[in-house]
Write a protein that holds these residues in place. Sequence first.
Motif, PDB file in Angstrom:
ATOM      1  N   ALA A  80      -1.472 -11.759  18.391  1.00  0.00           N
ATOM      2  CA  ALA A  80      -0.058 -11.348  17.881  1.00  0.00           C
ATOM      3  C   ALA A  80       0.082 -10.241  16.812  1.00  0.00           C
ATOM      4  CB  ALA A  80       0.603 -12.515  16.768  1.00  0.00           C
ATOM      5  N   LEU A  81       1.696  -9.764  17.343  1.00  0.00           N
ATOM      6  CA  LEU A  81       2.047  -8.687  16.485  1.00  0.00           C
ATOM      7  C   LEU A  81       3.292  -9.562  15.438  1.00  0.00           C
ATOM      8  CD1 LEU A  81       2.583  -5.109  16.451  1.00  0.00           C
ATOM      9  CD2 LEU A  81       5.181  -5.408  17.810  1.00  0.00           C
ATOM     10  N   ILE A  82       3.067  -8.526  13.979  1.00  0.00           N
ATOM     11  CA  ILE A  82       4.113  -8.759  12.978  1.00  0.00           C
ATOM     12  C   ILE A  82       5.104  -7.877  12.681  1.00  0.00           C
ATOM     13  CG2 ILE A  82       3.857  -9.503  10.982  1.00  0.00           C
ATOM     14  CD1 ILE A  82       1.317 -11.511  10.582  1.00  0.00           C
ATOM     15  N   VAL A  83       6.464  -8.436  12.314  1.00  0.00           N
ATOM     16  CA  VAL A  83       7.511  -7.291  12.602  1.00  0.00           C
ATOM     17  C   VAL A  83       7.868  -7.878  11.195  1.00  0.00           C
ATOM     18  CG1 VAL A  83       9.323  -6.348  13.193  1.00  0.00           C
ATOM     19  CG2 VAL A  83       7.897  -6.178  15.143  1.00  0.00           C
ATOM     20  N   THR A  84       7.838  -7.139   9.778  1.00  0.00           N
ATOM     21  CA  THR A  84       8.659  -7.673   9.337  1.00  0.00           C
ATOM     22  C   THR A  84      10.513  -6.802   8.227  1.00  0.00           C
ATOM     23  OG1 THR A  84       8.192  -9.048   6.489  1.00  0.00           O
ATOM     24  CG2 THR A  84       7.022  -6.630   6.922  1.00  0.00           C
ATOM     25  N   GLN A  85      10.780  -7.997   8.275  1.00  0.00           N
ATOM     26  CA  GLN A  85      11.743  -6.873   7.344  1.00  0.00           C
ATOM     27  C   GLN A  85      11.598  -6.792   5.941  1.00  0.00           C
ATOM     28  OE1 GLN A  85      14.505 -10.136   8.746  1.00  0.00           O
ATOM     29  NE2 GLN A  85      16.132  -9.193   9.050  1.00  0.00           N
ATOM     30  N   ASN A  86      10.776  -7.097   5.532  1.00  0.00           N
ATOM     31  CA  ASN A  86      10.549  -7.918   4.210  1.00  0.00           C
ATOM     32  C   ASN A  86       9.686  -5.944   3.570  1.00  0.00           C
ATOM     33  OD1 ASN A  86      11.060 -10.240   3.956  1.00  0.00           O
ATOM     34  ND2 ASN A  86       8.657 -10.978   3.950  1.00  0.00           N
ATOM     35  N   GLY A  98      -2.268  -4.679  11.233  1.00  0.00           N
ATOM     36  CA  GLY A  98      -1.322  -3.644  11.499  1.00  0.00           C
ATOM     37  C   GLY A  98       0.395  -3.812  11.780  1.00  0.00           C
ATOM     38  N   VAL A  99       1.224  -4.537  10.412  1.00  0.00           N
ATOM     39  CA  VAL A  99       2.043  -5.097  10.712  1.00  0.00           C
ATOM     40  C   VAL A  99       3.101  -3.878  10.448  1.00  0.00           C
ATOM     41  CG1 VAL A  99       3.714  -6.117   8.720  1.00  0.00           C
ATOM     42  CG2 VAL A  99       1.372  -6.921   9.064  1.00  0.00           C
ATOM     43  N   ILE A 100       4.400  -3.900  10.793  1.00  0.00           N
ATOM     44  CA  ILE A 100       5.568  -3.631  11.532  1.00  0.00           C
ATOM     45  C   ILE A 100       6.308  -3.313  10.402  1.00  0.00           C
ATOM     46  CG2 ILE A 100       7.315  -2.372  13.015  1.00  0.00           C
ATOM     47  CD1 ILE A 100       5.494  -2.774  15.617  1.00  0.00           C
ATOM     48  N   HIS A 101       6.706  -2.516   9.034  1.00  0.00           N
ATOM     49  CA  HIS A 101       7.327  -2.532   8.072  1.00  0.00           C
ATOM     50  C   HIS A 101       9.447  -1.867   8.580  1.00  0.00           C
ATOM     51  CE1 HIS A 101       5.236  -4.712   4.898  1.00  0.00           C
ATOM     52  NE2 HIS A 101       4.312  -3.870   5.661  1.00  0.00           N
ATOM     53  N   MET A 102       9.839  -2.636   9.293  1.00  0.00           N
ATOM     54  CA  MET A 102      11.063  -2.259   9.900  1.00  0.00           C
ATOM     55  C   MET A 102      12.025  -1.443   9.017  1.00  0.00           C
ATOM     56  SD  MET A 102      13.283  -5.704  10.886  1.00  0.00           S
ATOM     57  CE  MET A 102      14.401  -4.883  12.170  1.00  0.00           C
ATOM     58  N   HIS A 103      11.894  -2.846   7.335  1.00  0.00           N
ATOM     59  CA  HIS A 103      12.569  -1.661   6.464  1.00  0.00           C
ATOM     60  C   HIS A 103      12.465  -1.295   5.854  1.00  0.00           C
ATOM     61  CE1 HIS A 103      15.844  -5.351   7.351  1.00  0.00           C
ATOM     62  NE2 HIS A 103      15.908  -4.193   8.064  1.00  0.00           N
ATOM     63  N   GLY A 104      11.036  -0.576   5.538  1.00  0.00           N
ATOM     64  CA  GLY A 104       9.676   0.197   5.363  1.00  0.00           C
ATOM     65  C   GLY A 104       9.337  -0.194   3.755  1.00  0.00           C
ATOM     66  N   GLU A 105       9.005   0.128   3.395  1.00  0.00           N
ATOM     67  CA  GLU A 105       7.712  -0.249   2.063  1.00  0.00           C
ATOM     68  C   GLU A 105       8.123   0.091   0.442  1.00  0.00           C
ATOM     69  OE1 GLU A 105       3.538  -0.509   4.108  1.00  0.00           O
ATOM     70  OE2 GLU A 105       4.282   0.886   5.002  1.00  0.00           O
ATOM     71  N   LEU A 106       8.162  -0.811  -0.471  1.00  0.00           N
ATOM     72  CA  LEU A 106       8.076  -0.618  -1.655  1.00  0.00           C
ATOM     73  C   LEU A 106       6.892   0.166  -2.242  1.00  0.00           C
ATOM     74  CD1 LEU A 106       9.405  -3.886  -2.986  1.00  0.00           C
ATOM     75  CD2 LEU A 106      10.248  -1.570  -3.692  1.00  0.00           C
ATOM     76  N   MET A 107       5.930  -0.248  -1.452  1.00  0.00           N
ATOM     77  CA  MET A 107       4.423   1.334  -2.274  1.00  0.00           C
ATOM     78  C   MET A 107       4.323   1.827  -2.058  1.00  0.00           C
ATOM     79  SD  MET A 107       4.025  -1.742  -3.701  1.00  0.00           S
ATOM     80  CE  MET A 107       4.277  -3.676  -3.837  1.00  0.00           C
ATOM     81  N   ARG A 108       5.045   2.658  -0.673  1.00  0.00           N
ATOM     82  CA  ARG A 108       5.778   3.360  -0.433  1.00  0.00           C
ATOM     83  C   ARG A 108       6.917   4.977  -1.199  1.00  0.00           C
ATOM     84  NH1 ARG A 108       0.796   6.155   2.498  1.00  0.00           N
ATOM     85  NH2 ARG A 108       2.238   6.938   3.446  1.00  0.00           N
ATOM     86  N   VAL A 109       6.216   6.196  -0.961  1.00  0.00           N
ATOM     87  CA  VAL A 109       7.453   6.843  -1.131  1.00  0.00           C
ATOM     88  C   VAL A 109       7.987   7.711  -0.323  1.00  0.00           C
ATOM     89  CG1 VAL A 109       8.047   9.062  -3.066  1.00  0.00           C
ATOM     90  CG2 VAL A 109       6.580   7.128  -4.005  1.00  0.00           C
ATOM     91  N   LEU A 110       9.109   8.490  -0.407  1.00  0.00           N
ATOM     92  CA  LEU A 110       9.414   8.785   0.797  1.00  0.00           C
ATOM     93  C   LEU A 110      10.498   9.936  -0.180  1.00  0.00           C
ATOM     94  CD1 LEU A 110      11.021   9.459   3.632  1.00  0.00           C
ATOM     95  CD2 LEU A 110      13.106   8.331   3.185  1.00  0.00           C
TER      96      LEU A 110
END
Length: 225
Positions: A80-86, A98-110
């Motif tokens: 299965a593919l997991i897409v998350t808004q979290n 292989g989670v797709i984080h469509m709203h980004g990630e707290l644990m990453r910097v941009l």
Amino acid sequence: MDRIVVLTGAGVSAESGLGTFRDKDGLWTKYDLAEVATPEGFAADPAKVHAFYNARRKNALEAEVNAAHEALARLEAAGALIVTQNVDNLHERAGAKGVIHMHGELMRVLCAACGATWDAPREMAVGEACPNCDGGPTRPDIVWFGEIPYHMERIVDALEACELFVAIGTSGEVYPAAGFVEEARRAGAQTLEINLEATGGRFDRRILGPASAVVPQWVDEVLGA
């Protein structure tokens, strides 16, 4: 196994102690989203925005995965593919790869200047330079209001190819995710909502109850466990 796309929202992590957003006591009732979740808010008061996300990051790091995260990791391992808004990393901590984080990630910097991303420290501060371009400003790698969610082309392709679309713990009120069920239906997929209570989306089937209780049962059903 049928091709399954799972969309998860805040309800999946609520039982891990992370706040939801749109309930009567949700996060957006306690903060002015224009001040902490928009590019304009960050430009006006970056220290305030960093403080908000530093607190959320601390909360996420202290949270524990729950049975729903663990069950979905098993489902992902089966194809299965997991897409998350979290924006938390609880799916990954439960074993999902292989989670797709469509709203980004707290644990990453941009880096707002060059677009580079990297792992976030526990606390971010104003004025930290980008290791790629030595510029900035650097900000949480979060999709704010008015910005385009990540990986939309990949998500749409997956919706058009899936045989089952499942929305778990999401209000279904925020676009583009609110339109995913209709995209899946148009492509001929079956649709399922798993939530505490029914939302307004047109799903073929609903399973209502706490995610940590009903998601493992449903995953066992799918996997024939």
